[in-house]
Design a protein around this motif. Structure first.
Motif, PDB file in Angstrom:
ATOM      1  N   LEU A  93      73.146  80.384  42.629  1.00 35.35           N
ATOM      2  CA  LEU A  93      74.102  80.819  43.650  1.00 35.35           C
ATOM      3  C   LEU A  93      73.374  81.516  44.787  1.00 35.35           C
ATOM      4  O   LEU A  93      72.695  82.525  44.567  1.00 35.35           O
ATOM      5  N   THR A  94      73.507  80.957  45.971  1.00 35.88           N
ATOM      6  CA  THR A  94      72.782  81.474  47.123  1.00 35.88           C
ATOM      7  C   THR A  94      73.519  81.097  48.412  1.00 35.88           C
ATOM      8  O   THR A  94      74.099  79.999  48.487  1.00 35.88           O
ATOM      9  N   CYS A 118      72.062  84.068  39.050  1.00 34.64           N
ATOM     10  CA  CYS A 118      72.485  84.965  40.127  1.00 34.64           C
ATOM     11  C   CYS A 118      71.254  85.620  40.725  1.00 34.64           C
ATOM     12  O   CYS A 118      70.506  86.296  40.018  1.00 34.64           O
ATOM     13  N   GLY A 119      71.055  85.420  42.003  1.00 33.65           N
ATOM     14  CA  GLY A 119      69.925  86.043  42.685  1.00 33.65           C
ATOM     15  C   GLY A 119      70.277  87.447  43.135  1.00 33.65           C
ATOM     16  O   GLY A 119      71.442  87.831  43.152  1.00 33.65           O
ATOM     17  N   ARG A 127      59.411  78.283  44.182  1.00 35.28           N
ATOM     18  CA  ARG A 127      58.816  77.316  43.258  1.00 35.28           C
ATOM     19  C   ARG A 127      59.619  77.106  41.985  1.00 35.28           C
ATOM     20  O   ARG A 127      59.666  76.003  41.436  1.00 35.28           O
ATOM     21  N   VAL A 128      60.314  78.172  41.539  1.00 33.30           N
ATOM     22  CA  VAL A 128      61.099  78.007  40.298  1.00 33.30           C
ATOM     23  C   VAL A 128      62.370  77.200  40.578  1.00 33.30           C
ATOM     24  O   VAL A 128      62.868  76.464  39.719  1.00 33.30           O
ATOM     25  N   ILE A 129      62.855  77.284  41.808  1.00 34.72           N
ATOM     26  CA  ILE A 129      64.031  76.490  42.210  1.00 34.72           C
ATOM     27  C   ILE A 129      63.663  75.007  42.122  1.00 34.72           C
ATOM     28  O   ILE A 129      64.405  74.184  41.575  1.00 34.72           O
ATOM     29  N   GLU A 136      71.614  74.247  44.379  1.00 35.88           N
ATOM     30  CA  GLU A 136      71.892  75.494  45.099  1.00 35.88           C
ATOM     31  C   GLU A 136      73.290  75.424  45.699  1.00 35.88           C
ATOM     32  O   GLU A 136      73.591  74.524  46.476  1.00 35.88           O
ATOM     33  N   LEU A 137      74.144  76.381  45.309  1.00 41.12           N
ATOM     34  CA  LEU A 137      75.527  76.384  45.793  1.00 41.12           C
ATOM     35  C   LEU A 137      75.897  77.728  46.407  1.00 41.12           C
ATOM     36  O   LEU A 137      75.455  78.783  45.945  1.00 41.12           O
TER      37      LEU A 137
END
Ligand code: ADE
Length: 232
Positions: A93-94, A118-119, A127-129, A136-137
């Motif tokens: 979530l971003t 949750c960021g 890099r982990v994404i 990404e939503l």
């Protein structure tokens, strides 16, 4: 668990597990949680920091404000969570993500396991994404202090669509965003409130006419308030 309903399981990776279930403990969604129509597995990211809970984040390369959650922390947490489940959708979530709409919510409800990351702070290591091919939503074009409230919003709107949560599927058929339309106006007693009268047609008992009136209102309201939806 009700025999007619499937179990929907959600894993949340967060630095603030105490925020959950929070508002998801109330109303229809809270009742569904108690009835085990859905379940919540909370994963505290701090438990996966390799040099103690204070080392979950660090300064961004290249400078700038805030702290970035480290790849290794999220990677460790995801490895543990995914060990137990075969199929899942992994969502980060971003505000930088694709905007969620009701169509997307309906797709998510069909998945058996959701993993929501949750960021917090200024973000997470890119890099982990990429490594985990995260989807990404975003819940809208505004910035929250973290993904937790966004995750709760997403979950609330998914859970009410699970079989057995909202009493009647008729209720869902007429609601806002079905067929890209906003819902018609609703009224209840008294029929005259401060001189404002309920539209006569709704008191007529003529169901066909009422249906036509509601459709007309839906079109009018959508055209006025959401021309972007109306075009669709
Ligand atoms: N995190 C911060 N802002 C957000 C947003 N608008 N949607 C999803 N996650 C977020």
């Amino acid at each position: 668990m009700k025999s007619t309903t499937k179990h929907w399981s959600v894993n949340i990776l967060t630095l603030f597990p105490e925020m959950f279930p929070g508002p998801l403990n109330f109303s229809l969604v809270g009742k569904a949680l108690k009835e085990k129509i859905w379940s919540l597995n909370l994963v505290d990211l701090r438990d996966f920091a390799e040099n103690g809970p204070k080392s979950v984040d660090d300064k961004p390369y290249g400078g700038g404000p805030g702290m970035i959650i480290k790849s290794e922390v999220i990677d460790n947490a995801l490895k543990k969570v995914t060990k137990k489940i075969k199929q899942y959708s992994l969502i980060y979530l971003t505000p930088k993500g694709k905007k969620i709409n009701q169509k997307k919510i309906k797709e998510l409800v069909k998945k058996d396991n959701l993993i929501l990351l949750c960021g917090k702070y200024e973000g997470i290591d890119q890099r982990v994404i990429e490594n985990w091919s995260m989807e990404e939503l975003s819940i809208g074009d505004f910035v929250l202090s973290g993904g937790e409230i966004a995750a709760m919003s997403l979950l609330d709107s998914c859970i009410r669509l699970l079989p057995g949560v909202v009493g009647s599927s008729e209720t869902l058929k007429h609601e806002t965003f079905e067929n890209n339309l906003l819902e018609y106006p609703q009224y209840t007693k008294p029929s005259n409130w401060k001189g404002r009268k309920v539209p006569e047609i709704l008191l007529s008992g003529n169901h066909q006419k009422i249906e036509e009136w509601r459709k007309k209102k839906s079109f009018e309201i959508t055209k006025l308030k959401r021309p972007d939806l109306f075009k669709k």
